[in-house]
Scaffold this motif. Structure first.
Motif, mmCIF file in Angstrom:
data_model
loop_
_atom_site.group_PDB
_atom_site.id
_atom_site.type_symbol
_atom_site.label_atom_id
_atom_site.label_comp_id
_atom_site.label_asym_id
_atom_site.label_seq_id
_atom_site.Cartn_x
_atom_site.Cartn_y
_atom_site.Cartn_z
ATOM 1 N N ILE A 57 2.728 53.193 25.326
ATOM 2 C CA ILE A 57 2.901 52.264 26.431
ATOM 3 C C ILE A 57 3.287 53.006 27.705
ATOM 4 C CG2 ILE A 57 4.318 50.349 27.276
ATOM 5 C CD1 ILE A 57 4.506 49.335 24.494
ATOM 6 N N LYS A 58 4.092 54.055 27.556
ATOM 7 C CA LYS A 58 4.602 54.780 28.712
ATOM 8 C C LYS A 58 3.490 55.405 29.531
ATOM 9 C CE LYS A 58 7.923 58.395 29.982
ATOM 10 N NZ LYS A 58 8.913 59.375 29.466
ATOM 11 N N SER A 59 2.490 55.975 28.851
ATOM 12 C CA SER A 59 1.438 56.694 29.565
ATOM 13 C C SER A 59 0.079 56.013 29.509
ATOM 14 C CB SER A 59 1.308 58.114 29.010
ATOM 15 O OG SER A 59 0.936 58.074 27.634
ATOM 16 N N ASP A 60 -0.014 54.874 28.813
ATOM 17 C CA ASP A 60 -1.301 54.188 28.639
ATOM 18 C C ASP A 60 -2.347 55.109 28.020
ATOM 19 O OD1 ASP A 60 -0.973 51.530 29.359
ATOM 20 O OD2 ASP A 60 -1.044 51.991 31.484
ATOM 21 N N GLU A 61 -1.913 55.954 27.090
ATOM 22 C CA GLU A 61 -2.825 56.885 26.440
ATOM 23 C C GLU A 61 -2.897 56.579 24.951
ATOM 24 O OE1 GLU A 61 -2.692 61.190 28.166
ATOM 25 O OE2 GLU A 61 -0.633 60.436 28.153
ATOM 26 N N ILE A 62 -4.028 56.952 24.378
ATOM 27 C CA ILE A 62 -4.214 56.796 22.940
ATOM 28 C C ILE A 62 -4.265 58.175 22.304
ATOM 29 C CG2 ILE A 62 -5.767 55.997 21.126
ATOM 30 C CD1 ILE A 62 -6.589 53.736 22.931
ATOM 31 N N PHE A 63 -3.432 58.369 21.288
ATOM 32 C CA PHE A 63 -3.379 59.603 20.519
ATOM 33 C C PHE A 63 -3.750 59.279 19.077
ATOM 34 C CE2 PHE A 63 -0.452 59.974 24.053
ATOM 35 C CZ PHE A 63 -0.699 61.243 24.548
ATOM 36 N N THR A 64 -3.808 60.305 18.256
ATOM 37 C CA THR A 64 -4.027 60.078 16.823
ATOM 38 C C THR A 64 -3.062 60.930 16.021
ATOM 39 O OG1 THR A 64 -5.692 61.819 16.531
ATOM 40 C CG2 THR A 64 -6.479 59.632 17.182
ATOM 41 N N MET A 65 -2.604 60.378 14.918
ATOM 42 C CA MET A 65 -1.758 61.095 13.975
ATOM 43 C C MET A 65 -2.499 61.202 12.642
ATOM 44 S SD MET A 65 1.020 58.122 12.965
ATOM 45 C CE MET A 65 1.637 58.931 11.494
ATOM 46 N N ALA A 66 -2.043 62.113 11.799
ATOM 47 C CA ALA A 66 -2.668 62.280 10.492
ATOM 48 C C ALA A 66 -2.569 60.988 9.695
ATOM 49 C CB ALA A 66 -2.006 63.425 9.737
ATOM 50 N N ALA A 67 -3.629 60.675 8.968
ATOM 51 C CA ALA A 67 -3.648 59.484 8.130
ATOM 52 C C ALA A 67 -3.111 59.813 6.748
ATOM 53 C CB ALA A 67 -5.068 58.948 8.024
ATOM 54 N N PRO A 68 -2.651 58.806 6.022
ATOM 55 C CA PRO A 68 -2.321 59.020 4.611
ATOM 56 C C PRO A 68 -3.565 59.495 3.864
ATOM 57 C CG PRO A 68 -1.449 56.924 5.390
ATOM 58 C CD PRO A 68 -2.348 57.440 6.465
ATOM 59 N N PRO A 69 -3.428 59.887 2.593
ATOM 60 C CA PRO A 69 -4.560 60.456 1.852
ATOM 61 C C PRO A 69 -5.834 59.633 1.991
ATOM 62 C CG PRO A 69 -2.588 60.606 0.548
ATOM 63 C CD PRO A 69 -2.219 59.830 1.774
ATOM 64 N N ARG A 70 -6.958 60.318 2.105
ATOM 65 C CA ARG A 70 -8.239 59.652 2.333
ATOM 66 C C ARG A 70 -8.592 58.695 1.209
ATOM 67 N NH1 ARG A 70 -12.256 64.412 4.574
ATOM 68 N NH2 ARG A 70 -11.006 64.996 6.379
ATOM 69 N N GLY A 71 -9.197 57.599 1.584
ATOM 70 C CA GLY A 71 -9.623 56.614 0.606
ATOM 71 C C GLY A 71 -8.576 55.565 0.303
ATOM 72 N N LEU A 72 -7.327 55.786 0.703
ATOM 73 C CA LEU A 72 -6.250 54.834 0.428
ATOM 74 C C LEU A 72 -6.252 53.736 1.481
ATOM 75 C CD1 LEU A 72 -3.830 54.551 -1.570
ATOM 76 C CD2 LEU A 72 -2.427 55.627 0.196
ATOM 77 N N TRP A 73 -6.141 52.492 1.054
ATOM 78 C CA TRP A 73 -6.106 51.382 2.006
ATOM 79 C C TRP A 73 -5.237 50.251 1.471
ATOM 80 C CZ3 TRP A 73 -8.219 46.439 1.076
ATOM 81 C CH2 TRP A 73 -8.985 46.330 -0.084
ATOM 82 N N ASP A 74 -4.908 49.337 2.367
ATOM 83 C CA ASP A 74 -4.084 48.170 2.047
ATOM 84 C C ASP A 74 -2.744 48.575 1.455
ATOM 85 O OD1 ASP A 74 -3.605 45.541 2.251
ATOM 86 O OD2 ASP A 74 -4.966 44.871 0.684
#
Length: 631
Positions: free
Chosen positions: A325-342
């Motif tokens: 919100i502070k900079s109106d920028e979008i970043f990305t962080m590492a996701a949990p293990p691939r294939g995992l959802w919900d």
């Protein structure tokens, strides 16, 4: 003249060899007998025999006395294992001829472990005894035991012992342990600077920490406050460290320009002429401007979007988008293990991001071997738990849950994370609640929910977990393990979102939303009453997508609601527009504060959390230079 006796056997053998006739034990032609051989088990066999002689008391030639215990042993074994003992028994010291020797400055348990190691090469380590063992190994100059102890302590460093272990590592110059414990102190500096262990640090150790660029602090004031607390803890003996400690404070990063003047008036600082001169120069010339920021000053409150849609191509999305919100920028962080959802997601009071459970999608979904709902869909519920490491943008495994589940809710108190509801094998709704001890890294079953509460919403306030679904509103007391019915809201809250704001619980329904606006209902847990505040307006011509429910959240002490907007005619899940509304408590109005879109596919359902993330460890949204990782 005497002549040498003939060697008939050798000659005959030689003759036989040359004639091609093999006699007696002569090896066959072309076969070579090795002149040197080595028994790979000899060293162990000798060590085993020495241990047998120790246990039976054979050839004992010295007794080592420590405290009230006596250890019979062999001088040769001690000397071979330890340069300390070798010097004692071979350098003409008085102990050379003594049957018994007495050791000081070590404990009997550590000496017993070292003697057992000398005869067996085995060590039995625990955090309760490892420091004393390290000290004894240092005294006896047994470097293998020292390094093994240092590695063991490094592997068991946590937020509760990192300060004391750092001090210990500095005292014995253990670089391995020092590096690991210092890193954890840097990550949790603001919290740890208020502990008793921090107050016991030596002045040189504190200077080493304060000089670090990697302190996870949002403001330099926190560094100055920590230094002042340490100095005031024992001012008489610590004033000699005052000048060096003061020089570690980066005054140009402190917004309040009167700080230097205030320190010059402080009684403790007045007692150090060197410090007074340094502060006077800062007052006259001003603090230097070319000062590097601390690493933690890049931390910002972010909206983190954890997607829960089934993705049969695990390589398609492996980063989690985050909006600052502070900079109106979008970043990305590492996701949990691939294939995992919900999976369930929560953020603790200490800003730990934790995910638990979820599903893996089988490639053979819908096969003839499927007999139930979850198998028909190719879903495999999981019980793995991961915690996000901010400073390395990766996930670490923690103790798994006791129950496999997906579509669950996680609720965090100061000491525990609770896994609530969800679905298990066969697609059945689960009513069991289990709790995770953040300190001990252990799960245990806590209680069962009343039936009919799935799907649900859970929110923590104080020691209570409030659970709501539709017209049912309950609270669970985590201290007494008891359930209580609460006054329903009077409006049907289907799969709502909830947050705590100014000691009240704010709820926003997830389904059956009127087009006139999104209603917001508030529960006061102290007064045990409900009331409503202004509804959130919806822009004309837009509608709310039922798979991405509104999310109420607190960002930087302000109440917000996040809404996903989509055009009625064009459903663009790959670039959905999000609107963030902020609530004004004085005017009872909601205003649109931010609009943004995530360049990621958001197909079915998402979990939003608010977390403090450091931009120095994240990647821009358009970067593909990083990947999720797990240890």
């Amino acid at each position: 003249m005497a002549t040498a006796a003939p060697l008939p056997a050798q000659n005959s053998a030689a003759t036989a060899s040359t004639s091609g006739t093999r006699t007696g034990n002569t090896p066959p032609s072309g076969f070579t007998v090795a002149s040197k051989r080595e028994n790979p088990w000899h060293a162990k066999s000798v060590l085993d025999q020495l241990k047998v002689m120790l246990d039976s008391g054979e050839l004992i030639d010295v007794v080592v006395n420590v405290e009230d215990k006596h250890f019979p042993c062999h001088r040769a074994v001690l000397s071979a294992c330890s340069p300390y003992f070798k010097a004692m028994f071979t350098s003409g010291m008085e102990e050379c001829n003594r049957r018994e020797i007495t050791l000081h400055d070590v404990d009997a348990n550590s000496v017993g472990q070292i003697l057992n190691y000398a005869y067996t090469s085995k060590l039995d380590l625990s955090m309760e005894t490892v420091q004393n063992l390290f000290v004894a190994a240092s005294m006896f100059q047994i470097h293998f035991i020292q390094e093994t102890c240092a590695q063991f302590m490094s592997a068991h460093v946590d937020v509760n012992n990192c300060v004391s272990l750092f001090s210990f590592a500095c005292s014995y110059n253990s670089q391995w342990l020092k590096r690991g414990s210092k890193e954890l102190i840097e990550q949790n500096f603001h919290q740890l600077s208020k502990t008793d262990d921090f107050m016991e640090l030596h002045g040189s150790e504190l200077v080493c920490i304060l000089a670090s660029d990697n302190l996870n602090v949002q403001r330099e004031d926190q560094v100055l406050d920590a230094a002042k607390r340490w100095l005031e803890y024992d001012p008489g003996r610590r004033i000699k460290f005052l000048p060096e400690i003061t020089r570690q404070v980066r005054f140009s990063l402190i917004v309040d320009s009167t700080v230097v003047h205030s320190l010059r008036q402080h009684e403790l600082f007045k007692r150090s002429p060197e410090c007074c001169q340094y502060l006077a120069r800062l007052s006259e010339a001003g603090p230097p401007r070319s000062v590097k920021q601390r690493l933690g000053m890049g931390e910002r409150s972010m909206i983190v979007c954890f997607g829960s849609s089934p993705n049969f191509d695990p390589d398609e999305v492996h980063r989690v988008p985050c909006f600052s919100i502070k900079s109106d920028e979008i970043f990305t962080m590492a996701a949990p293990p691939r294939g995992l959802w919900d999976y369930g997601v929560t953020v603790t009071r200490l800003n730990d991001v934790i995910v638990a459970g979820g599903c893996l999608v089988d490639d053979h979904s819908g096969s003839e071997d499927s007999y139930d709902t979850s198998q028909d869909l190719g879903l495999r519920p999981q019980r793995d738990v991961y915690i996000y490491e901010h400073t390395h943008d990766r996930w670490h495994k923690r103790a798994p849950m006791l129950t496999e589940r997906f579509d669950l809710h996680l609720a965090a108190t100061d000491t525990h994370v609770y896994a609530i509801g969800g679905m298990g094998r066969g697609g059945q709704h689960l009513d069991v609640i289990e709790g995770y001890d953040l300190k001990d890294n252990k799960w245990k079953y806590v209680t069962s929910m009343p039936p009919g509460l799935s799907p649900l919403c859970a929110i923590v306030y104080g020691t209570h977990i409030y659970v709501i679904q539709g017209d049912t509103f309950l609270s669970f007391d985590t201290e007494t393990n008891t359930w209580s019915s609460r006054l329903p809201s009077g409006g049907c809250l289907l799969v709502p979102s909830a947050t705590v704001f100014q000691d009240q619980l704010y709820f926003v329904a997830g389904y059956n939303l009127p087009r006139s606006g999104i209603p917001v209902q508030v529960y006061n847990p102290n007064a045990k009453r409900w009331h409503r505040v202004a509804s959130i307006p919806i822009r004309s011509g837009d509608f709310l997508h039922f798979t991405c429910r509104p999310k109420v959240m607190v960002i930087d002490t302000k109440l917000h609601v996040l809404v996903k907007h989509e055009d009625d005619e064009e459903d663009d899940d790959d670039n959905a527009l999000f609107s963030l509304y902020q609530y004004n408590t004085e005017t009872d109005k909601w205003t649109l504060s931010h609009s943004f879109s995530f360049p990621y596919s958001i197909r079915v359902d998402v979990r939003f959390v608010i977390a403090g993330l450091n931009v120095n460890y994240l990647y821009p949204a358009d970067s593909d230079d990083s990947d999720s990782s797990e240890e």
